[in-house]
Design a protein around this motif. Sequence first.
Motif, PDB file in Angstrom:
ATOM      1  N   TRP A 144      52.206   5.359-109.796  1.00 26.39           N
ATOM      2  CA  TRP A 144      52.798   6.147-110.875  1.00 26.39           C
ATOM      3  C   TRP A 144      53.727   5.304-111.746  1.00 26.39           C
ATOM      4  O   TRP A 144      54.384   5.827-112.639  1.00 26.39           O
ATOM      5  N   GLY A 145      53.789   4.000-111.450  1.00 25.24           N
ATOM      6  CA  GLY A 145      54.630   3.106-112.232  1.00 25.24           C
ATOM      7  C   GLY A 145      56.086   3.112-111.804  1.00 25.24           C
ATOM      8  O   GLY A 145      56.949   2.577-112.510  1.00 25.24           O
ATOM      9  N   ILE A 146      56.379   3.687-110.636  1.00 22.19           N
ATOM     10  CA  ILE A 146      57.751   3.771-110.146  1.00 22.19           C
ATOM     11  C   ILE A 146      58.020   2.597-109.206  1.00 22.19           C
ATOM     12  O   ILE A 146      57.256   2.366-108.265  1.00 22.19           O
ATOM     13  N   PRO A 147      59.094   1.832-109.415  1.00 24.64           N
ATOM     14  CA  PRO A 147      59.406   0.703-108.533  1.00 24.64           C
ATOM     15  C   PRO A 147      59.505   1.138-107.066  1.00 24.64           C
ATOM     16  O   PRO A 147      60.066   2.187-106.757  1.00 24.64           O
ATOM     17  N   VAL A 148      58.945   0.320-106.194  1.00 24.09           N
ATOM     18  CA  VAL A 148      58.926   0.643-104.760  1.00 24.09           C
ATOM     19  C   VAL A 148      60.033  -0.119-104.032  1.00 24.09           C
ATOM     20  O   VAL A 148      60.718  -0.956-104.618  1.00 24.09           O
ATOM     21  N   LEU A 149      60.174   0.174-102.763  1.00 24.88           N
ATOM     22  CA  LEU A 149      61.202  -0.475-101.957  1.00 24.88           C
ATOM     23  C   LEU A 149      60.699  -1.788-101.362  1.00 24.88           C
ATOM     24  O   LEU A 149      59.511  -1.959-101.093  1.00 24.88           O
ATOM     25  N   ARG A 150      61.636  -2.668-101.129  1.00 19.85           N
ATOM     26  CA  ARG A 150      61.382  -3.893-100.373  1.00 19.85           C
ATOM     27  C   ARG A 150      62.298  -3.844 -99.157  1.00 19.85           C
ATOM     28  O   ARG A 150      63.493  -3.571 -99.276  1.00 19.85           O
ATOM     29  N   PHE A 151      61.718  -4.106 -97.982  1.00 22.66           N
ATOM     30  CA  PHE A 151      62.470  -3.930 -96.740  1.00 22.66           C
ATOM     31  C   PHE A 151      62.869  -5.258 -96.103  1.00 22.66           C
ATOM     32  O   PHE A 151      62.119  -6.239 -96.133  1.00 22.66           O
ATOM     33  N   HIS A 152      64.044  -5.249 -95.501  1.00 22.44           N
ATOM     34  CA  HIS A 152      64.538  -6.357 -94.691  1.00 22.44           C
ATOM     35  C   HIS A 152      64.902  -5.742 -93.335  1.00 22.44           C
ATOM     36  O   HIS A 152      65.681  -4.788 -93.282  1.00 22.44           O
ATOM     37  N   PHE A 153      64.342  -6.280 -92.263  1.00 23.02           N
ATOM     38  CA  PHE A 153      64.580  -5.661 -90.953  1.00 23.02           C
ATOM     39  C   PHE A 153      64.777  -6.729 -89.880  1.00 23.02           C
ATOM     40  O   PHE A 153      64.026  -7.704 -89.818  1.00 23.02           O
ATOM     41  N   ARG A 154      65.796  -6.528 -89.059  1.00 15.53           N
ATOM     42  CA  ARG A 154      66.045  -7.446 -87.959  1.00 15.53           C
ATOM     43  C   ARG A 154      66.710  -6.694 -86.807  1.00 15.53           C
ATOM     44  O   ARG A 154      67.706  -6.008 -86.996  1.00 15.53           O
ATOM     45  N   TRP A 155      66.109  -6.820 -85.618  1.00 17.31           N
ATOM     46  CA  TRP A 155      66.765  -6.291 -84.416  1.00 17.31           C
ATOM     47  C   TRP A 155      67.891  -7.252 -84.022  1.00 17.31           C
ATOM     48  O   TRP A 155      67.754  -8.457 -84.164  1.00 17.31           O
ATOM     49  N   SER A 156      68.971  -6.711 -83.497  1.00 10.07           N
ATOM     50  CA  SER A 156      70.041  -7.554 -82.965  1.00 10.07           C
ATOM     51  C   SER A 156      69.849  -7.712 -81.459  1.00 10.07           C
ATOM     52  O   SER A 156      68.951  -7.101 -80.865  1.00 10.07           O
ATOM     53  N   GLU A 157      70.696  -8.496 -80.837  1.00  6.05           N
ATOM     54  CA  GLU A 157      70.600  -8.675 -79.381  1.00  6.05           C
ATOM     55  C   GLU A 157      70.833  -7.355 -78.653  1.00  6.05           C
ATOM     56  O   GLU A 157      70.361  -7.180 -77.523  1.00  6.05           O
ATOM     57  N   HIS A 158      71.544  -6.413 -79.295  1.00  7.94           N
ATOM     58  CA  HIS A 158      71.753  -5.104 -78.662  1.00  7.94           C
ATOM     59  C   HIS A 158      70.410  -4.433 -78.368  1.00  7.94           C
ATOM     60  O   HIS A 158      70.162  -3.969 -77.254  1.00  7.94           O
ATOM     61  N   GLU A 159      69.556  -4.364 -79.380  1.00  8.41           N
ATOM     62  CA  GLU A 159      68.279  -3.680 -79.236  1.00  8.41           C
ATOM     63  C   GLU A 159      67.307  -4.471 -78.356  1.00  8.41           C
ATOM     64  O   GLU A 159      66.546  -3.895 -77.567  1.00  8.41           O
ATOM     65  N   ILE A 160      67.317  -5.788 -78.484  1.00  5.76           N
ATOM     66  CA  ILE A 160      66.419  -6.624 -77.672  1.00  5.76           C
ATOM     67  C   ILE A 160      66.752  -6.477 -76.193  1.00  5.76           C
ATOM     68  O   ILE A 160      65.857  -6.343 -75.342  1.00  5.76           O
ATOM     69  N   ASN A 161      68.027  -6.478 -75.863  1.00  6.27           N
ATOM     70  CA  ASN A 161      68.442  -6.303 -74.466  1.00  6.27           C
ATOM     71  C   ASN A 161      68.114  -4.899 -73.976  1.00  6.27           C
ATOM     72  O   ASN A 161      67.757  -4.698 -72.806  1.00  6.27           O
ATOM     73  N   GLN A 162      68.214  -3.938 -74.874  1.00  9.59           N
ATOM     74  CA  GLN A 162      67.884  -2.566 -74.506  1.00  9.59           C
ATOM     75  C   GLN A 162      66.401  -2.445 -74.154  1.00  9.59           C
ATOM     76  O   GLN A 162      66.029  -1.801 -73.166  1.00  9.59           O
ATOM     77  N   ALA A 163      65.536  -3.090 -74.949  1.00 13.23           N
ATOM     78  CA  ALA A 163      64.099  -3.039 -74.686  1.00 13.23           C
ATOM     79  C   ALA A 163      63.762  -3.717 -73.353  1.00 13.23           C
ATOM     80  O   ALA A 163      62.866  -3.277 -72.619  1.00 13.23           O
TER      81      ALA A 163
END
Length: 383
Positions: free
Chosen positions: A258-277
């Motif tokens: 529709w000609g509307i600008p879209v989002l660009r994502f930046h994502f990073r897990w921290s050691e908190h989430e990695i240790n949780q997994a």
Amino acid sequence: PRVHEVLVQKAGKKLGLPVIPSRMAMLTRPNHGRAACHYCGQCGRGCKTASAFSSSQTMVLPAMKTGKLNVICNAMARELLTGPDGKVTGVSYVDKPTRTEKQIRCRAVVVAASACESARLLLNSKSTRFPNGIANSSGMLGRNLTDTVGYGLGGQIPALENLPRHNCDGIGGMHVYVPWWLLDDKKKNFPRGYHIEIGGGFGMPQIGGFRGHEGYGAKLKEEVRRYYGSYVGFAGRGEMIPNEHTYCEIDPEKVDQWGIPVLRFHFRWSEHEINQAKHMHDTFNDLIVAMGGKPQPRASRREDGGISVGGSIIHEAGTVSMGNDPAKSVLNKYCQAHEVKNLFVADAAPFISNADKNVTLTIVANAWRTAEYLAEEMRKGNV
């Protein structure tokens, strides 16, 4: 509980894990014209009797019946329009069938397009007063993006082999689950916690459901019948702590159809989430072994490197955070924009963290609170 869930309960008791009845937001008795669940097991296709909660059946349709709601279909919101005083005066949207722009005027606007799309709409709503997006003088629009932490592990349980075939559908989804049980544990190497979702039973056989079984003819059929229903799966869903490296912003080059600008994502897990997994893995492994089974790591498009891919659990939250300080947040405690008093955001975007619970019912509760506040402010003439 189903047979495999009874075994999970017994294993949980050995390990000191609480395995309790799950909360599924489904009716056990008729309510406001919605029938009680009749155990058809087709929840994933949409509940024909509206016994399972969904916003379309539980909220939108009843609202339409009042005659006070006008639903505009096939509309893609493009931006919020503002007047000289900075308040929202209307919404510009694309009418999809005709691909033309239309506008609707408003006294107040409540944005609830989901965390990421709400941020996108606000970021795309630029003006002389708000060159970086409406109500974004703090620069916090799109920041604090979070998703649920996920990890899964399955196993084959010999005690479930060759069980008599029976319909174990019952009410859709899992009948038991494990809530977070280490709230007071100060020794673990990650903050907050997770819950455990449980899968298994005689699900509908499908292509790919018996991978790993080799052979042909009678021998293969015998293997499939033996192992059918003998697998269990555990899925952890945990809390993510917001971090500065995880956010969304407007892509400077790409637009949608529709000609509307879209989002660009930046994502990073921290050691908190990695240790949780990692903690999830060890817990699930112990549960399967306690059931007398053998853990079998599963291939999942949702996971990479022992943790879910950001966004794959689709519990996005944050991006338009609430707070008391206008310099550090976009909204106040009632989800009202600090800088634009007739702008409200009522989805998961205002959340300042992403607890291990699924976000839907918290969104509903928060939206209800926001609606009551907005109604009172309108009555007073403040909006």
